[in-house]
Design a protein around this motif. Structure first.
Motif, PDB file in Angstrom:
ATOM      1  N   SER A 111       0.836  -1.198   0.000  1.00 19.11           N
ATOM      2  CA  SER A 111       0.000   0.000   0.000  1.00 19.11           C
ATOM      3  C   SER A 111       0.877   1.257   0.000  1.00 19.11           C
ATOM      4  O   SER A 111       2.074   1.206   0.295  1.00 19.11           O
ATOM      5  CB  SER A 111      -0.909   0.010   1.230  1.00 19.11           C
ATOM      6  N   ILE A 112       0.259   2.382  -0.295  1.00 19.82           N
ATOM      7  CA  ILE A 112       0.975   3.661  -0.287  1.00 19.82           C
ATOM      8  C   ILE A 112       1.533   3.929   1.108  1.00 19.82           C
ATOM      9  O   ILE A 112       2.693   4.318   1.264  1.00 19.82           O
ATOM     10  CB  ILE A 112       0.042   4.802  -0.738  1.00 19.82           C
ATOM     11  N   ALA A 113       0.724   3.717   2.131  1.00 19.48           N
ATOM     12  CA  ALA A 113       1.181   3.954   3.507  1.00 19.48           C
ATOM     13  C   ALA A 113       2.359   3.050   3.853  1.00 19.48           C
ATOM     14  O   ALA A 113       3.323   3.493   4.489  1.00 19.48           O
ATOM     15  CB  ALA A 113       0.036   3.741   4.491  1.00 19.48           C
ATOM     16  N   GLN A 114       2.302   1.791   3.429  1.00 16.28           N
ATOM     17  CA  GLN A 114       3.410   0.871   3.706  1.00 16.28           C
ATOM     18  C   GLN A 114       4.685   1.312   2.993  1.00 16.28           C
ATOM     19  O   GLN A 114       5.777   1.192   3.548  1.00 16.28           O
ATOM     20  CB  GLN A 114       3.045  -0.550   3.287  1.00 16.28           C
ATOM     21  N   THR A 115       4.549   1.836   1.779  1.00 16.57           N
ATOM     22  CA  THR A 115       5.707   2.324   1.032  1.00 16.57           C
ATOM     23  C   THR A 115       6.344   3.520   1.744  1.00 16.57           C
ATOM     24  O   THR A 115       7.568   3.581   1.915  1.00 16.57           O
ATOM     25  CB  THR A 115       5.297   2.711  -0.409  1.00 16.57           C
ATOM     26  N   LEU A 116       5.521   4.473   2.159  1.00 13.91           N
ATOM     27  CA  LEU A 116       6.041   5.631   2.898  1.00 13.91           C
ATOM     28  C   LEU A 116       6.677   5.196   4.212  1.00 13.91           C
ATOM     29  O   LEU A 116       7.742   5.685   4.594  1.00 13.91           O
ATOM     30  CB  LEU A 116       4.923   6.642   3.164  1.00 13.91           C
ATOM     31  N   LEU A 117       6.014   4.270   4.889  1.00 12.81           N
ATOM     32  CA  LEU A 117       6.535   3.798   6.168  1.00 12.81           C
ATOM     33  C   LEU A 117       7.863   3.066   5.995  1.00 12.81           C
ATOM     34  O   LEU A 117       8.770   3.222   6.819  1.00 12.81           O
ATOM     35  CB  LEU A 117       5.507   2.903   6.865  1.00 12.81           C
ATOM     36  N   HIS A 137      13.353  20.174  15.970  1.00 18.18           N
ATOM     37  CA  HIS A 137      12.490  20.230  14.789  1.00 18.18           C
ATOM     38  C   HIS A 137      12.613  18.932  13.993  1.00 18.18           C
ATOM     39  O   HIS A 137      11.602  18.359  13.573  1.00 18.18           O
ATOM     40  CB  HIS A 137      12.855  21.440  13.932  1.00 18.18           C
ATOM     41  N   LEU A 138      13.838  18.451  13.813  1.00 21.88           N
ATOM     42  CA  LEU A 138      14.052  17.167  13.131  1.00 21.88           C
ATOM     43  C   LEU A 138      13.323  16.034  13.850  1.00 21.88           C
ATOM     44  O   LEU A 138      12.772  15.142  13.211  1.00 21.88           O
ATOM     45  CB  LEU A 138      15.544  16.839  13.066  1.00 21.88           C
ATOM     46  N   ALA A 139      13.357  16.068  15.153  1.00 22.70           N
ATOM     47  CA  ALA A 139      12.696  15.019  15.939  1.00 22.70           C
ATOM     48  C   ALA A 139      11.173  15.107  15.829  1.00 22.70           C
ATOM     49  O   ALA A 139      10.484  14.084  15.810  1.00 22.70           O
ATOM     50  CB  ALA A 139      13.127  15.114  17.398  1.00 22.70           C
ATOM     51  N   LEU A 140      10.644  16.308  15.720  1.00 24.31           N
ATOM     52  CA  LEU A 140       9.192  16.522  15.729  1.00 24.31           C
ATOM     53  C   LEU A 140       8.513  16.423  14.373  1.00 24.31           C
ATOM     54  O   LEU A 140       7.329  16.067  14.296  1.00 24.31           O
ATOM     55  CB  LEU A 140       8.887  17.919  16.296  1.00 24.31           C
ATOM     56  N   VAL A 141       9.224  16.754  13.297  1.00 25.81           N
ATOM     57  CA  VAL A 141       8.596  16.852  11.976  1.00 25.81           C
ATOM     58  C   VAL A 141       7.763  15.626  11.596  1.00 25.81           C
ATOM     59  O   VAL A 141       6.602  15.777  11.213  1.00 25.81           O
ATOM     60  CB  VAL A 141       9.635  17.186  10.875  1.00 25.81           C
ATOM     61  N   PRO A 142       8.298  14.420  11.679  1.00 21.87           N
ATOM     62  CA  PRO A 142       7.496  13.285  11.187  1.00 21.87           C
ATOM     63  C   PRO A 142       6.133  13.144  11.863  1.00 21.87           C
ATOM     64  O   PRO A 142       5.107  13.033  11.183  1.00 21.87           O
ATOM     65  CB  PRO A 142       8.390  12.071  11.461  1.00 21.87           C
ATOM     66  N   SER A 143       6.103  13.164  13.178  1.00 17.39           N
ATOM     67  CA  SER A 143       4.815  12.970  13.853  1.00 17.39           C
ATOM     68  C   SER A 143       3.915  14.187  13.699  1.00 17.39           C
ATOM     69  O   SER A 143       2.694  14.036  13.554  1.00 17.39           O
ATOM     70  CB  SER A 143       5.019  12.649  15.330  1.00 17.39           C
ATOM     71  N   ALA A 144       4.482  15.381  13.700  1.00 13.87           N
ATOM     72  CA  ALA A 144       3.660  16.581  13.540  1.00 13.87           C
ATOM     73  C   ALA A 144       2.955  16.566  12.190  1.00 13.87           C
ATOM     74  O   ALA A 144       1.760  16.873  12.095  1.00 13.87           O
ATOM     75  CB  ALA A 144       4.522  17.831  13.684  1.00 13.87           C
ATOM     76  N   ARG A 185       0.259  13.710  12.107  1.00  8.09           N
ATOM     77  CA  ARG A 185      -0.943  14.118  12.850  1.00  8.09           C
ATOM     78  C   ARG A 185      -1.723  15.180  12.079  1.00  8.09           C
ATOM     79  O   ARG A 185      -2.946  15.179  12.047  1.00  8.09           O
ATOM     80  CB  ARG A 185      -0.557  14.646  14.229  1.00  8.09           C
ATOM     81  N   PHE A 186      -0.991  16.106  11.478  1.00  2.00           N
ATOM     82  CA  PHE A 186      -1.583  17.222  10.750  1.00  2.00           C
ATOM     83  C   PHE A 186      -2.474  16.748   9.612  1.00  2.00           C
ATOM     84  O   PHE A 186      -3.570  17.268   9.414  1.00  2.00           O
ATOM     85  CB  PHE A 186      -0.451  18.113  10.235  1.00  2.00           C
ATOM     86  N   VAL A 187      -2.033  15.741   8.858  1.00  2.00           N
ATOM     87  CA  VAL A 187      -2.812  15.298   7.696  1.00  2.00           C
ATOM     88  C   VAL A 187      -4.001  14.423   8.066  1.00  2.00           C
ATOM     89  O   VAL A 187      -4.784  14.056   7.190  1.00  2.00           O
ATOM     90  CB  VAL A 187      -1.944  14.591   6.625  1.00  2.00           C
ATOM     91  N   GLU A 192       2.014   4.360  13.996  1.00  2.00           N
ATOM     92  CA  GLU A 192       0.601   4.165  14.324  1.00  2.00           C
ATOM     93  C   GLU A 192      -0.318   4.892  13.352  1.00  2.00           C
ATOM     94  O   GLU A 192      -1.302   4.332  12.876  1.00  2.00           O
ATOM     95  CB  GLU A 192       0.331   4.634  15.755  1.00  2.00           C
ATOM     96  N   ILE A 193       0.005   6.132  13.034  1.00  2.00           N
ATOM     97  CA  ILE A 193      -0.871   6.950  12.193  1.00  2.00           C
ATOM     98  C   ILE A 193      -0.890   6.444  10.758  1.00  2.00           C
ATOM     99  O   ILE A 193      -1.957   6.316  10.157  1.00  2.00           O
ATOM    100  CB  ILE A 193      -0.447   8.434  12.260  1.00  2.00           C
TER     101      ILE A 193
END
Length: 174
Positions: free
Chosen positions: A2-8, A47-54, A57-59, A93-94
């Motif tokens: 899936s697209i999500a699996q590819t990104l992950l 910022h590097l640590a926060l970007v992925p989860s932020a 969550r945002f999308v 998780e997201i």
């Protein structure tokens, strides 16, 4: 896949690389910055640590309201690394919650009641969660170099070290 699996899958490869960069930051350099307009080394690392989860969550919201970013000054490198671990877990998780239909959905961002961006959710995740992340990792690489701290390898060797796979004699799958 899936697209999500590819990104992950890409994210899972790059998270440990980002961690190696963040681990290099000395505690006494958290407030250093190369220019008055720049973030401090600690702020950029956080910022590097926060970007992925932020971003992940945002999308989840559609439409999403454009955020105002202000990166706080971390007190310790341990705080940065703990934030990265939480961020990695949140992305895992997201992303599992998005099927291909959700990834292909036209995602919108609004500011002040007007639409400022519209693109498939997957495209925003690739552009901001991943590409934006890599851009800031490159910026952090410059901070390390200016501080005369050995720069970790990322995709290939840096001037200071070979990729982990080359040091361990493991074959690299491309």
């Amino acid at each position: 896949m899936s697209i999500a699996q590819t990104l992950l899958a890409e994210f899972e490869q790059q998270a440990p690389v980002t961690r190696r960069f963040l681990e290099r930051l000395p505690e006494d350099k958290l407030t250093w910055k190369p220019h008055p307009k720049s973030m401090t080394a600690g702020q950029l690392a956080l910022h590097l640590a926060l970007v992925p989860s932020a971003v992940a969550r945002f999308v989840q919201n559609n439409p999403a309201q454009a955020p105002e970013f202000k990166v706080p000054q971390p007190a310790t490198v341990a705080e940065i690394l703990k934030t990265l671990e939480s961020s990695v877990q949140a992305v895992r998780e997201i992303l599992h919650g998005f099927d291909d239909a959700a990834m292909n959905e036209l995602w919108r961002m609004e500011s002040g009641g007007r639409e400022v961006l519209a693109m498939p959710r997957e495209q925003f995740l690739r552009n901001v969660m991943l590409n934006h992340w890599y851009q800031h990792r490159g910026q952090f690489c410059v901070y390390l170099r200016l501080l005369d701290i050995p720069v970790p390898s990322s995709w290939g060797p840096s001037a200071d070290e070979k990729p982990v796979s080359m040091e361990q004699g493991e074959p690299v799958a491309v």
